[in-house]
Design a protein around this motif. Structure first.
Motif, PDB file in Angstrom:
ATOM      1  N   VAL A  24      42.383 -54.558 -88.310  1.00 28.52           N
ATOM      2  CA  VAL A  24      43.715 -54.269 -88.861  1.00 28.52           C
ATOM      3  C   VAL A  24      44.151 -55.290 -89.549  1.00 28.52           C
ATOM      4  N   THR A  25      44.700 -54.937 -90.544  1.00 28.94           N
ATOM      5  CA  THR A  25      45.431 -55.882 -91.532  1.00 28.94           C
ATOM      6  C   THR A  25      46.981 -55.241 -91.786  1.00 28.94           C
ATOM      7  N   VAL A  26      47.998 -56.136 -91.456  1.00 34.46           N
ATOM      8  CA  VAL A  26      49.362 -55.564 -91.563  1.00 34.46           C
ATOM      9  C   VAL A  26      49.979 -56.293 -92.601  1.00 34.46           C
ATOM     10  N   ILE A  27      50.502 -55.812 -93.731  1.00 39.87           N
ATOM     11  CA  ILE A  27      50.831 -56.384 -94.995  1.00 39.87           C
ATOM     12  C   ILE A  27      52.443 -55.935 -95.193  1.00 39.87           C
ATOM     13  N   LYS A  28      53.214 -57.070 -94.867  1.00 39.59           N
ATOM     14  CA  LYS A  28      54.665 -56.841 -94.901  1.00 39.59           C
ATOM     15  C   LYS A  28      55.247 -57.498 -96.379  1.00 39.59           C
ATOM     16  N   LYS A  29      55.910 -56.499 -97.048  1.00 39.17           N
ATOM     17  CA  LYS A  29      56.337 -56.897 -98.429  1.00 39.17           C
ATOM     18  C   LYS A  29      57.927 -56.129 -98.396  1.00 39.17           C
ATOM     19  N   GLY A  30      58.735 -56.820 -98.501  1.00 40.42           N
ATOM     20  CA  GLY A  30      60.149 -56.182 -98.843  1.00 40.42           C
ATOM     21  C   GLY A  30      60.415 -55.156 -97.774  1.00 40.42           C
ATOM     22  N   GLU A  31      60.611 -53.849 -98.042  1.00 40.91           N
ATOM     23  CA  GLU A  31      61.121 -52.866 -97.066  1.00 40.91           C
ATOM     24  C   GLU A  31      59.897 -52.303 -96.603  1.00 40.91           C
ATOM     25  N   PRO A  40      40.569 -44.156 -76.052  1.00 41.43           N
ATOM     26  CA  PRO A  40      40.302 -45.608 -75.927  1.00 41.43           C
ATOM     27  C   PRO A  40      40.199 -46.426 -77.259  1.00 41.43           C
ATOM     28  N   THR A  41      39.333 -45.818 -77.995  1.00 39.95           N
ATOM     29  CA  THR A  41      39.323 -46.398 -79.603  1.00 39.95           C
ATOM     30  C   THR A  41      40.577 -46.582 -80.078  1.00 39.95           C
ATOM     31  N   MET A  42      41.573 -45.395 -80.174  1.00 42.64           N
ATOM     32  CA  MET A  42      42.859 -45.801 -80.777  1.00 42.64           C
ATOM     33  C   MET A  42      43.416 -46.839 -79.791  1.00 42.64           C
ATOM     34  N   ALA A  43      43.528 -46.861 -78.688  1.00 42.99           N
ATOM     35  CA  ALA A  43      44.273 -47.811 -77.691  1.00 42.99           C
ATOM     36  C   ALA A  43      43.729 -49.339 -78.187  1.00 42.99           C
ATOM     37  N   SER A  44      42.391 -49.427 -78.276  1.00 46.66           N
ATOM     38  CA  SER A  44      42.006 -50.606 -78.515  1.00 46.66           C
ATOM     39  C   SER A  44      42.414 -51.365 -79.926  1.00 46.66           C
ATOM     40  N   CYS A  45      42.542 -50.033 -80.838  1.00 48.53           N
ATOM     41  CA  CYS A  45      42.891 -50.445 -82.067  1.00 48.53           C
ATOM     42  C   CYS A  45      44.553 -50.921 -82.448  1.00 48.53           C
ATOM     43  N   CYS A  46      45.295 -50.266 -81.308  1.00 46.47           N
ATOM     44  CA  CYS A  46      46.470 -50.317 -81.357  1.00 46.47           C
ATOM     45  C   CYS A  46      46.881 -51.692 -80.750  1.00 46.47           C
ATOM     46  N   ASN A  47      46.037 -52.130 -79.752  1.00 50.16           N
ATOM     47  CA  ASN A  47      46.352 -53.634 -79.280  1.00 50.16           C
ATOM     48  C   ASN A  47      46.244 -54.651 -80.441  1.00 50.16           C
TER      49      ASN A  47
END
Length: 199
Positions: free
Chosen positions: A93-100, A174-181
């Protein structure tokens, strides 16, 4: 149908009462919406719904704009042992925050699992991230689909988060739960970097 669902519960009475309460609540909502439509008309009702979405969208973008720009990464691992293929699977997971805008990118996630059932679908993963967003990032906003306006998602083709319609998906939750972690950790890093340590 009601008896069938209650028979699957350890406490059938509570299960039945809960379902009946939900049905009653929906019936009240149905009556109130119909009364409003009779009094004010369809155009008025649509306008209210549209305004709620637009207000949530504006508020979500404003909230996102107040967070620190940056790139935040986290990976999680799954063992595929015992499914005929001894493999270690990675959710990236890569979260990229730019502006809005916030982009949640799952590039780097392992390919679809053909010898196991860890696969899931993009729309399910987006719904799972909504649980986090509504509880932590947008918890002070009125919930609506407008809160997704600053969000973008990238799911790599052929990854276990982009399952084919014939893939096994019984371990998808459980796959989604782990990725959501991992999503949770990325956002926690963002909030900490933004000075919101108590969020």
């Amino acid at each position: 149908l009601l008896n069938r669902s209650s028979d699957l519960s350890r406490d059938p009475r509570t299960q039945t009462l809960d379902v009946k309460a939900r049905i009653a609540a929906n019936m009240v909502i149905d009556k109130r919406v119909k009364d409003l439509l009779d009094k004010k008309g369809v155009s008025f009702f649509r306008g209210i719904m549209r305004r709620m979405i637009e207000e949530s969208s504006t508020a979500a973008k404003k909230k996102v704009a107040g967070l620190r720009d940056g790139t935040y990464r986290q990976s999680v691992f799954f063992s595929n042992y015992g499914s005929g293929k001894n493999a270690l699977l990675r959710g990236m997971v890569t979260v990229i925050k730019k502006g809005e805008t916030i982009t949640v990118d799952f590039t780097g996630t392992s390919p679809r699992v053909t010898g196991g059932n860890f696969n899931t679908y993009p729309h399910s993963m987006i719904a799972m991230t909504a649980c986090y967003l509504f509880q932590f990032i947008f918890n002070d906003l009125k919930p609506s689909c407008g809160m997704f306006s600053p969000m973008k998602y990238i799911f790599p083709k052929g990854s276990f988060l982009d399952a084919d319609h014939e893939d096994a998906v019984s371990m998808g939750v459980p796959t989604m739960a782990s990725c959501c972690n991992a999503v949770h950790t990325c956002f926690s890093k963002m909030l900490y970097a933004s000075g919101e340590k108590d969020s």
